[in-house]
Design an enzyme around this catalytic site. Structure first.
Site, PDB file in Angstrom:
ATOM      1  CG  HIS A  92     -14.735  -0.365  12.544  1.00  0.00           C
ATOM      2  ND1 HIS A  92     -15.399   0.776  12.595  1.00  0.00           N
ATOM      3  CD2 HIS A  92     -13.866  -0.075  11.393  1.00  0.00           C
ATOM      4  CE1 HIS A  92     -14.873   2.465  12.141  1.00  0.00           C
ATOM      5  NE2 HIS A  92     -13.797   1.276  11.363  1.00  0.00           N
ATOM      6  CG  ASP A 133     -11.526   7.116   8.866  1.00  0.00           C
ATOM      7  OD1 ASP A 133     -12.543   6.227   9.099  1.00  0.00           O
ATOM      8  OD2 ASP A 133     -10.623   6.383   8.852  1.00  0.00           O
ATOM      9  NE  ARG A 191     -17.746   4.137   7.884  1.00  0.00           N
ATOM     10  CZ  ARG A 191     -17.142   4.496   9.698  1.00  0.00           C
ATOM     11  NH1 ARG A 191     -18.208   3.727  10.335  1.00  0.00           N
ATOM     12  NH2 ARG A 191     -16.142   5.156  10.321  1.00  0.00           N
ATOM     13  CE  LYS A 212     -16.892  -4.823   5.383  1.00  0.00           C
ATOM     14  NZ  LYS A 212     -15.566  -4.086   5.869  1.00  0.00           N
ATOM     15  NE  ARG A 235       9.766   6.874   5.191  1.00  0.00           N
ATOM     16  CZ  ARG A 235      10.741   8.177   5.611  1.00  0.00           C
ATOM     17  NH1 ARG A 235      12.070   7.457   4.586  1.00  0.00           N
ATOM     18  NH2 ARG A 235      11.076   9.245   5.576  1.00  0.00           N
ATOM     19  CB  ALA A 284     -10.349  11.865   6.341  1.00  0.00           C
ATOM     20  CE1 TYR A 319     -10.861   8.609  -3.929  1.00  0.00           C
ATOM     21  CE2 TYR A 319     -12.019   8.803  -1.717  1.00  0.00           C
ATOM     22  CZ  TYR A 319     -12.162   9.416  -3.504  1.00  0.00           C
ATOM     23  OH  TYR A 319     -13.117  10.222  -4.093  1.00  0.00           O
ATOM     24  CD  GLU A 329      -2.755   1.266   2.237  1.00  0.00           C
ATOM     25  OE1 GLU A 329      -3.561   0.646   2.730  1.00  0.00           O
ATOM     26  OE2 GLU A 329      -2.405   2.260   3.454  1.00  0.00           O
ATOM     27  CD  GLN A 389      -6.762  -0.628  11.234  1.00  0.00           C
ATOM     28  OE1 GLN A 389      -5.360  -0.593  10.593  1.00  0.00           O
ATOM     29  NE2 GLN A 389      -6.889   0.071  11.094  1.00  0.00           N
TER      30      GLN A 389
END
Length: 313
Positions: free
Chosen positions: A166, A124, A122, A182, A289, A66, A64, A32, A193
């Site tokens: 969550h 933040d 969803r 989902k 990095r 918030a 993406y 990522e 996470q």
């Protein structure tokens, strides 16, 4: 002190051979990145992309911000990766601060750019600490977003999973119900996470399986380059930071090289234990990095391959 069988087995493996000598490399990896804000950050991002590209990851994703605050930069970064590298680029997309029509148009733009993989979240709220509220006319949650994307095109879709629940979920059972929704809507896989101990993932994997979910759950690995930042992020997302980790990083504030060596060791050990527990896919949060992710992948037997040109890919 009583030593468990598992600990004895671990000790025997460590004594019989170098710790990573027999890891076969039969593991899939993904990475990522986040969209750069400045020219210098852009150089750092592309250095990371080019360093990790020869490891032939399954995909790389771009985050993406918030409230959709990085929409244009995310799109530009994803489109460039797709256009100029051999990598399969996945774009993060959220439900925040946009109507269904606006989100659908973003997805259409990705499809037109050759992007076939979306990380559907969803998202933040733009204000830190605020409660999520769906936009009038927007997608109400990630499951609805997945269903909407599937109506547009046959996207490959990754979603989020939370081994420690969550923060907005009532409890773990409700959180797993949401994950199942989902998948029922058409998601391909879930990426977790970050977490700090392998048992956290294994317990979660058992709960997910008990709920009748048999889709792929990919552990998300966050190498701890800055302990204070990770503590802050962990607090925000409800991730436990074990006391032993605080002791390991204590006194290293002015020793960045030592901090990086310890971060690599911890993340590699976490990855090795996940691998020993049957995990064959890992997703690395690189923070743009490459060094730590590259070193960990090397320890796990993942080796560089010749890079095909983007035109030939």
């Amino acid at each position: 002190m009583t030593i468990s069988v598992t600990q004895l087995e671990e000790a025997q493996i460590a004594l019989k051979a170098p710790l990573y000598a027999d890891v076969a490399g039969d593991i899939a990896v993904s990475f990522e990145f986040f969209p750069p804000k400045t020219e210098k950050m852009e150089e750092q991002l592309w250095e990371a992309v080019r360093t990790l590209e020869p490891l032939a990851p399954d995909f790389v994703s771009v985050t993406y911000g918030a409230g959709g605050s990085t929409r244009e930069r995310t799109h530009a970064t994803v489109a460039r990766i797709q256009r100029e590298t051999s990598l399969a680029a996945a774009a993060h997309l959220t439900c925040v601060e946009a109507t269904r029509a606006e989100i659908d148009q973003v997805a259409e733009d990705y499809w037109a750019a050759g992007v076939r993989h979306i990380v559907a979240l969803r998202g933040d709220p733009p204000a830190a600490g605020a409660k999520f509220a769906s936009h009038p006319g927007g997608y109400e949650n990630a499951a609805a977003l997945v269903a909407g994307l599937k109506r547009l095109h046959p996207f490959e879709i990754s979603v989020a999973a939370y081994p420690e629940c969550h923060p907005d979920s009532r409890d773990m059972a409700a959180d797993i119900d949401n994950l199942k929704a989902k998948f029922d809507a058409g998601a391909t896989r879930a990426i977790t996470q970050f977490f700090h101990e392998p048992e956290t993932f294994f317990r979660y994997r058992d709960k997910v399986a008990a709920a009748g979910i048999d889709a792929e759950i990919v552990p998300g690995i966050m190498p701890v380059t800055n302990f204070a930042s990770v503590v802050k992020m962990s607090k925000m997302c409800g991730t436990d930071v074990p006391a032993w980790m605080a002791r390991l990083f204590e006194g290293l504030e002015d020793h960045p090289a030592s901090r990086q060596l310890i971060a690599a060791t911890l993340a590699a050990e976490l990855s090795r234990k996940l691998y020993a527990g049957g995990v064959k896919s890992l997703h690395f949060y690189t923070l743009n990095r490459a060094e730590l992710a590259f070193a960990i992948c090397h320890l796990l037997g993942v080796r560089s391959k010749p890079v095909a040109s983007a035109a030939a890919a």
